[in-house]
Design a protein around this motif. Sequence first.
Motif, PDB file in Angstrom:
ATOM      1  N   PHE B 111       0.840  -1.205   0.000  1.00  0.00           N
ATOM      2  CA  PHE B 111       0.000   0.000   0.000  1.00  0.00           C
ATOM      3  C   PHE B 111       0.871   1.249   0.000  1.00  0.00           C
ATOM      4  O   PHE B 111       2.099   1.163   0.113  1.00  0.00           O
ATOM      5  N   ARG B 112       0.231   2.379  -0.099  1.00  0.00           N
ATOM      6  CA  ARG B 112       0.950   3.652  -0.007  1.00  0.00           C
ATOM      7  C   ARG B 112       0.367   4.424   1.160  1.00  0.00           C
ATOM      8  O   ARG B 112      -0.818   4.286   1.462  1.00  0.00           O
ATOM      9  N   ASP B 113       1.219   5.260   1.767  1.00  0.00           N
ATOM     10  CA  ASP B 113       0.664   5.984   2.903  1.00  0.00           C
ATOM     11  C   ASP B 113       0.147   7.374   2.520  1.00  0.00           C
ATOM     12  O   ASP B 113      -0.329   8.124   3.352  1.00  0.00           O
ATOM     13  N   ASP B 114       0.242   7.716   1.237  1.00  0.00           N
ATOM     14  CA  ASP B 114      -0.256   9.039   0.837  1.00  0.00           C
ATOM     15  C   ASP B 114      -1.606   8.946   0.133  1.00  0.00           C
ATOM     16  O   ASP B 114      -2.011   9.860  -0.590  1.00  0.00           O
ATOM     17  N   ILE B 115      -2.264   7.807   0.299  1.00  0.00           N
ATOM     18  CA  ILE B 115      -3.595   7.670  -0.303  1.00  0.00           C
ATOM     19  C   ILE B 115      -4.556   7.091   0.727  1.00  0.00           C
ATOM     20  O   ILE B 115      -4.132   6.545   1.736  1.00  0.00           O
ATOM     21  N   THR B 116      -5.849   7.247   0.436  1.00  0.00           N
ATOM     22  CA  THR B 116      -6.853   6.664   1.320  1.00  0.00           C
ATOM     23  C   THR B 116      -7.189   5.263   0.815  1.00  0.00           C
ATOM     24  O   THR B 116      -7.544   5.103  -0.362  1.00  0.00           O
ATOM     25  N   VAL B 117      -7.072   4.274   1.684  1.00  0.00           N
ATOM     26  CA  VAL B 117      -7.316   2.899   1.272  1.00  0.00           C
ATOM     27  C   VAL B 117      -8.671   2.436   1.806  1.00  0.00           C
ATOM     28  O   VAL B 117      -8.965   2.575   2.991  1.00  0.00           O
ATOM     29  N   ILE B 118      -9.478   1.915   0.886  1.00  0.00           N
ATOM     30  CA  ILE B 118     -10.806   1.433   1.272  1.00  0.00           C
ATOM     31  C   ILE B 118     -10.897  -0.031   0.885  1.00  0.00           C
ATOM     32  O   ILE B 118     -10.983  -0.380  -0.296  1.00  0.00           O
ATOM     33  N   GLY B 119     -10.838  -0.891   1.855  1.00  0.00           N
ATOM     34  CA  GLY B 119     -10.869  -2.321   1.573  1.00  0.00           C
ATOM     35  C   GLY B 119     -12.242  -2.907   1.868  1.00  0.00           C
ATOM     36  O   GLY B 119     -12.822  -2.658   2.928  1.00  0.00           O
ATOM     37  N   MET B 120     -12.747  -3.677   0.946  1.00  0.00           N
ATOM     38  CA  MET B 120     -14.067  -4.295   1.131  1.00  0.00           C
ATOM     39  C   MET B 120     -13.938  -5.772   0.747  1.00  0.00           C
ATOM     40  O   MET B 120     -13.436  -6.081  -0.334  1.00  0.00           O
ATOM     41  N   PRO B 121     -14.377  -6.702   1.615  1.00  0.00           N
ATOM     42  CA  PRO B 121     -14.185  -8.134   1.327  1.00  0.00           C
ATOM     43  C   PRO B 121     -15.188  -8.638   0.283  1.00  0.00           C
ATOM     44  O   PRO B 121     -16.090  -9.416   0.593  1.00  0.00           O
ATOM     45  N   LEU B 122     -15.021  -8.204  -0.946  1.00  0.00           N
ATOM     46  CA  LEU B 122     -15.997  -8.499  -2.002  1.00  0.00           C
ATOM     47  C   LEU B 122     -16.149 -10.000  -2.241  1.00  0.00           C
ATOM     48  O   LEU B 122     -17.267 -10.521  -2.310  1.00  0.00           O
ATOM     49  N   THR B 123     -15.017 -10.701  -2.375  1.00  0.00           N
ATOM     50  CA  THR B 123     -15.075 -12.138  -2.653  1.00  0.00           C
ATOM     51  C   THR B 123     -15.771 -12.867  -1.512  1.00  0.00           C
ATOM     52  O   THR B 123     -16.623 -13.738  -1.742  1.00  0.00           O
ATOM     53  N   PHE B 139     -21.840 -10.871  -9.866  1.00  0.00           N
ATOM     54  CA  PHE B 139     -22.437 -10.006  -8.842  1.00  0.00           C
ATOM     55  C   PHE B 139     -21.378  -9.247  -8.053  1.00  0.00           C
ATOM     56  O   PHE B 139     -21.664  -8.179  -7.507  1.00  0.00           O
ATOM     57  N   LYS B 140     -20.173  -9.763  -8.060  1.00  0.00           N
ATOM     58  CA  LYS B 140     -19.091  -9.013  -7.414  1.00  0.00           C
ATOM     59  C   LYS B 140     -18.971  -7.624  -8.063  1.00  0.00           C
ATOM     60  O   LYS B 140     -18.790  -6.618  -7.388  1.00  0.00           O
ATOM     61  N   ASN B 141     -19.122  -7.617  -9.388  1.00  0.00           N
ATOM     62  CA  ASN B 141     -19.030  -6.351 -10.111  1.00  0.00           C
ATOM     63  C   ASN B 141     -20.160  -5.396  -9.707  1.00  0.00           C
ATOM     64  O   ASN B 141     -19.947  -4.205  -9.526  1.00  0.00           O
ATOM     65  N   ILE B 142     -21.350  -5.946  -9.584  1.00  0.00           N
ATOM     66  CA  ILE B 142     -22.498  -5.107  -9.230  1.00  0.00           C
ATOM     67  C   ILE B 142     -22.363  -4.617  -7.783  1.00  0.00           C
ATOM     68  O   ILE B 142     -22.712  -3.485  -7.451  1.00  0.00           O
ATOM     69  N   ILE B 143     -21.828  -5.502  -6.931  1.00  0.00           N
ATOM     70  CA  ILE B 143     -21.653  -5.116  -5.518  1.00  0.00           C
ATOM     71  C   ILE B 143     -20.706  -3.921  -5.406  1.00  0.00           C
ATOM     72  O   ILE B 143     -20.960  -2.976  -4.665  1.00  0.00           O
ATOM     73  N   TYR B 144     -19.608  -3.934  -6.196  1.00  0.00           N
ATOM     74  CA  TYR B 144     -18.719  -2.769  -6.063  1.00  0.00           C
ATOM     75  C   TYR B 144     -19.346  -1.505  -6.644  1.00  0.00           C
ATOM     76  O   TYR B 144     -19.066  -0.406  -6.197  1.00  0.00           O
ATOM     77  N   VAL B 145     -20.220  -1.667  -7.645  1.00  0.00           N
ATOM     78  CA  VAL B 145     -20.938  -0.486  -8.151  1.00  0.00           C
ATOM     79  C   VAL B 145     -21.821   0.080  -7.022  1.00  0.00           C
ATOM     80  O   VAL B 145     -21.891   1.296  -6.825  1.00  0.00           O
ATOM     81  N   GLY B 146     -22.453  -0.824  -6.288  1.00  0.00           N
ATOM     82  CA  GLY B 146     -23.288  -0.396  -5.161  1.00  0.00           C
ATOM     83  C   GLY B 146     -22.469   0.325  -4.104  1.00  0.00           C
ATOM     84  O   GLY B 146     -22.857   1.390  -3.592  1.00  0.00           O
ATOM     85  N   ALA B 147     -21.306  -0.238  -3.773  1.00  0.00           N
ATOM     86  CA  ALA B 147     -20.444   0.396  -2.777  1.00  0.00           C
ATOM     87  C   ALA B 147     -19.984   1.775  -3.254  1.00  0.00           C
ATOM     88  O   ALA B 147     -19.999   2.754  -2.495  1.00  0.00           O
ATOM     89  N   LEU B 148     -19.613   1.849  -4.539  1.00  0.00           N
ATOM     90  CA  LEU B 148     -19.147   3.134  -5.080  1.00  0.00           C
ATOM     91  C   LEU B 148     -20.248   4.184  -5.054  1.00  0.00           C
ATOM     92  O   LEU B 148     -19.986   5.374  -4.878  1.00  0.00           O
ATOM     93  N   SER B 149     -21.498   3.720  -5.242  1.00  0.00           N
ATOM     94  CA  SER B 149     -22.604   4.689  -5.239  1.00  0.00           C
ATOM     95  C   SER B 149     -22.674   5.395  -3.883  1.00  0.00           C
ATOM     96  O   SER B 149     -22.978   6.590  -3.802  1.00  0.00           O
ATOM     97  N   ALA B 150     -22.361   4.633  -2.807  1.00  0.00           N
ATOM     98  CA  ALA B 150     -22.351   5.257  -1.479  1.00  0.00           C
ATOM     99  C   ALA B 150     -21.110   6.130  -1.303  1.00  0.00           C
ATOM    100  O   ALA B 150     -21.192   7.273  -0.857  1.00  0.00           O
ATOM    101  N   LEU B 151     -19.965   5.589  -1.708  1.00  0.00           N
ATOM    102  CA  LEU B 151     -18.703   6.313  -1.505  1.00  0.00           C
ATOM    103  C   LEU B 151     -18.663   7.642  -2.270  1.00  0.00           C
ATOM    104  O   LEU B 151     -18.109   8.630  -1.810  1.00  0.00           O
ATOM    105  N   LEU B 152     -19.261   7.638  -3.465  1.00  0.00           N
ATOM    106  CA  LEU B 152     -19.185   8.829  -4.331  1.00  0.00           C
ATOM    107  C   LEU B 152     -20.482   9.628  -4.338  1.00  0.00           C
ATOM    108  O   LEU B 152     -20.605  10.588  -5.088  1.00  0.00           O
ATOM    109  N   ASP B 153     -21.433   9.183  -3.547  1.00  0.00           N
ATOM    110  CA  ASP B 153     -22.718   9.868  -3.438  1.00  0.00           C
ATOM    111  C   ASP B 153     -23.504   9.873  -4.748  1.00  0.00           C
ATOM    112  O   ASP B 153     -24.068  10.889  -5.157  1.00  0.00           O
TER     113      ASP B 153
END
Lengths: 351, 613
Positions: B111-123, B139-153
């Motif tokens: 990882f890098r320490d100059d970025i924000t890391v968001i880990g989600m146990p998708l698998t 559905f893993k793909n759709i799940i991350y779209v759902g998560a992004l919808s929250a993260l990015l409003d």
Amino acid sequence: MTYIAKPKLHHPQLPTNKLGFTRRDYEGAISTLCAGCGHDSISAAIIQACFQLDLPPHRIAKLSGIGCSSKTPTYFLGNSHGFNSVHGRMPSVLTGANLANRDLIYLGVSGDGDSASIGFGQFAHSIRRGVNMVYIVENNGVYGLTKGQFSATSDTGSKSKRGVVNTDSPIDLVLMALQLGATYVARSFSGDKTQLVPLIEGAIHHQGAAFIDCLSPCVAFNNHAGSTKSFDYVRAHNEAVNSLDVMPARAEITADYAPGTVEDVVQHDGSVLRLRKLATSYDPHNRIAAMNYLQERHAAGEIVTGLLYVDPEPKDLHAHLNTADTPFNQLGDGDLVPGSAALEKINAALR
Amino acid sequence: MPQPLERTNDFVIKFANVNGSGSASANTLFAKSILRMGVPVSPRNIFPSNIQGLPTWYEVRISEAGHLGARGGVDMMVAMNPQTWDKDVASIEPGGYLFYDSTKPMPPSKFRDDITVIGMPLTDICNRTYSDPRQRQLFKNIIYVGALSALLDIDLKEVEKLIGEQFKGKDKLIAPNIQALHMGRDYATKTFACPIGLKVRRADKVGDRIFIDGNAAAALGCVYGGATVAAWYPITPSSSLAEAFARYAARYRVDKATGKAKVAIIQAEDELSSIGMVIGAAWNGARAFTATSGPGISLMQEFIGLAYFAEIPAVIFDVQRGSPSTGMPTRTQQADILSCAYASHGDTKHVLLFPEDPREAFDFAADSFDLADRLQTPIFVLLDLDIGMNDRLCAPFAWDDARRMDRGKVMTYEELEAGKDFGRYLDVDGDGIPFRTYPGTHPTRGAFFTRGTSKDRYARYTEEGGAYADNMQRLLRKFETAKRIVPKPILRRASESTPIGVIYFGSTSPAMNEAMEALEARGVHMDTLRVRAFPFHDDVIDFVLQHEQVFVVEQNRDAQLRMLLVNEGGIDPARLISVLHYDGTPITARFIIRDIAERLESLNLAPRMKVVS
């Protein structure tokens, strides 16, 4: 070399066909090929076939590639549109032309260099697609226009004029055409007009991919002893399996033939191919048997000629694509352009 | 750690996926949901020449300002491919965000320490919810779209609506997809501080624009242009043009009463055959086209010369890719300019059209058939992978129902019957364009022999020098006529008068628009001219002559358009400065700005640049 027009004067009582045309109306410019060239006999056979079939000359399109054979469309059917395309590529141009207007008759003229070497692929694929055409290869086993190099149809062991013996295996275009699904396959000899003219007529009536391999000796470069494409050699080894008469519609068989020796094949357009069997066991409706027979006879050194295969109910490319009956080149804006209302719906679906 | 990036409606998010994993439709869903919120996006697929298993990326630039060019850099990486992890993580801008599948623990060194890391146990979530392996993947793909919808409003309703539209007719797929979407969103909402610094806010900046790829748009243009014969050979990145044409033709060209097609589409055995079929069909009066890419153009050379010399209409779409040779088949370039402009042996030159986006690809496709018939010569429509294979926001298609196909000079049966003189290569109007006849028109008049050998004005074979030269001169007159009827260039004047000009063309447009806006804001004024066709309209040459220095921006190594300008416009090469981008990625505004700024400095024109504080 210049373009030489034939004098238009002719005997006032030349016979005319049903359309009122004389044989002369189916001729083209004066041939510039070598005196005695087999190709000129094939041109004459095409002229006679079209005259006898009462075809309006302008409803035929003649297409060719490059080489001596491909020059010949200038020498017949002067009132037809012609297209001398690029080397080995006549089949694709013809295919496109056929798609644009399904109502014309398409005559593809090619040579053994044009079809078996540089254009082998296009030959094969046009046959595979079942393009409705008459595809004639004027086969002399050499490159005439570049002075006598072997072509891919030269038999192994055939000797060139300079004494070189060909070591490559020959390509038999008839066998290829059979294998690739041609629905009318014939072989003939430019020196046998009686055989050739009805074979061309039958091919014109045929509503699918018709292929004729016509041995046509090259008097300049391949007519010597040791060549298997010379006049003498072909005459000596020509084994016709049948002889053909073509009739516009079925007629009584009046001549006295032994039973089982004559067969009438009615093609899709109603024309009749009357086959007199010379090789009694030969069945021109059995593709696989035909291929076996040809290979056996070739191994025995014979050149098998005649109508070698025919499917009287062929399917052509237009049938495969289920294209409209109206030729594409006659469709207008109303037929082709969906208009602004349809486009608005497309826009709406893309938002 | 630097401050996490805070950006609303102006950021770049990149999805690193494995190809064949079904990510494409989820990623498109993500991009479209933002569009539906009225915020312009420009997505780009970055993919290998491969079907399954290799890395693929989908980059989405979100830009309320409407910048549709590639930006460069990544603000948020959705890292779904372990294969490319290191490079993907390294590419994130400082302060940016990393979203990843945290099912398997990763060492801190990854990882890098100059970025924000968001880990989600998708698998893990998928494995717990689904038993079917394929479902787990999709559905893993759709799940991350759902998560992004929250993260990015992102408005979830827009995503749900899109899922409904996507699976219309396969309704039983809607519920499970929506369920997966919610699963992702709920997890993110519960687990992370949503939204993060990158946000999507509803706007009204999309208007009536449409979202489509250039290949499909060009294909639709062919339908509207009246094309009835298409012959093609599969080659990336042009195959989807022919395939889209087949789709549109199935919808708009099948006679309802008979079920018969008013179109023939042939997948040929090679490019030689496809152009041969096009030439044969056009010779016989149908409108015909082929679609290919650089290697196909190389194979078609002999036939193109025939069409030029025998004067047969043909439309050729060249969707350009990285070259030479097999090159970079799935990357973009504008590197076939010269091989198309002078295609074939001997003295030949051809008409080229350069659409900037799908809308223009549609327009130029339809126009190209009129031009081909009018000029009786091949017309090249030069797209590239960037506009051909990526969805792009563009003006909606429009069609004037009063428009009619311009079939050019075709002599009819009636004219022949009335005794009108027909010389196939006779210049009756002084524009270099002769009349032609379709085969089968008249029983005794108007037949001619088409050939690639030289001929006189009546299509008779000749090797006489005078007749040959006469014909070659007429072909030049015809090319002059072409200049007047091809699409004119588009001029944009700077806000202040300036001795500096910029010429660009094709897919460079959005990057150039953005670059000019930025440079103008920095006080650098330049007039721009977007060239839309070759032969060059007089305005193109005048533009060069009116400016002391003209930058020519191209996506190839050898400055091919500049060569054409020098060669055909008789322009002093010293006036033309090349800005060249050719690494296979789409040109960016950042690149243009940096390159032009550097050159202005070295030209001692730097004082013109004001520092904006």
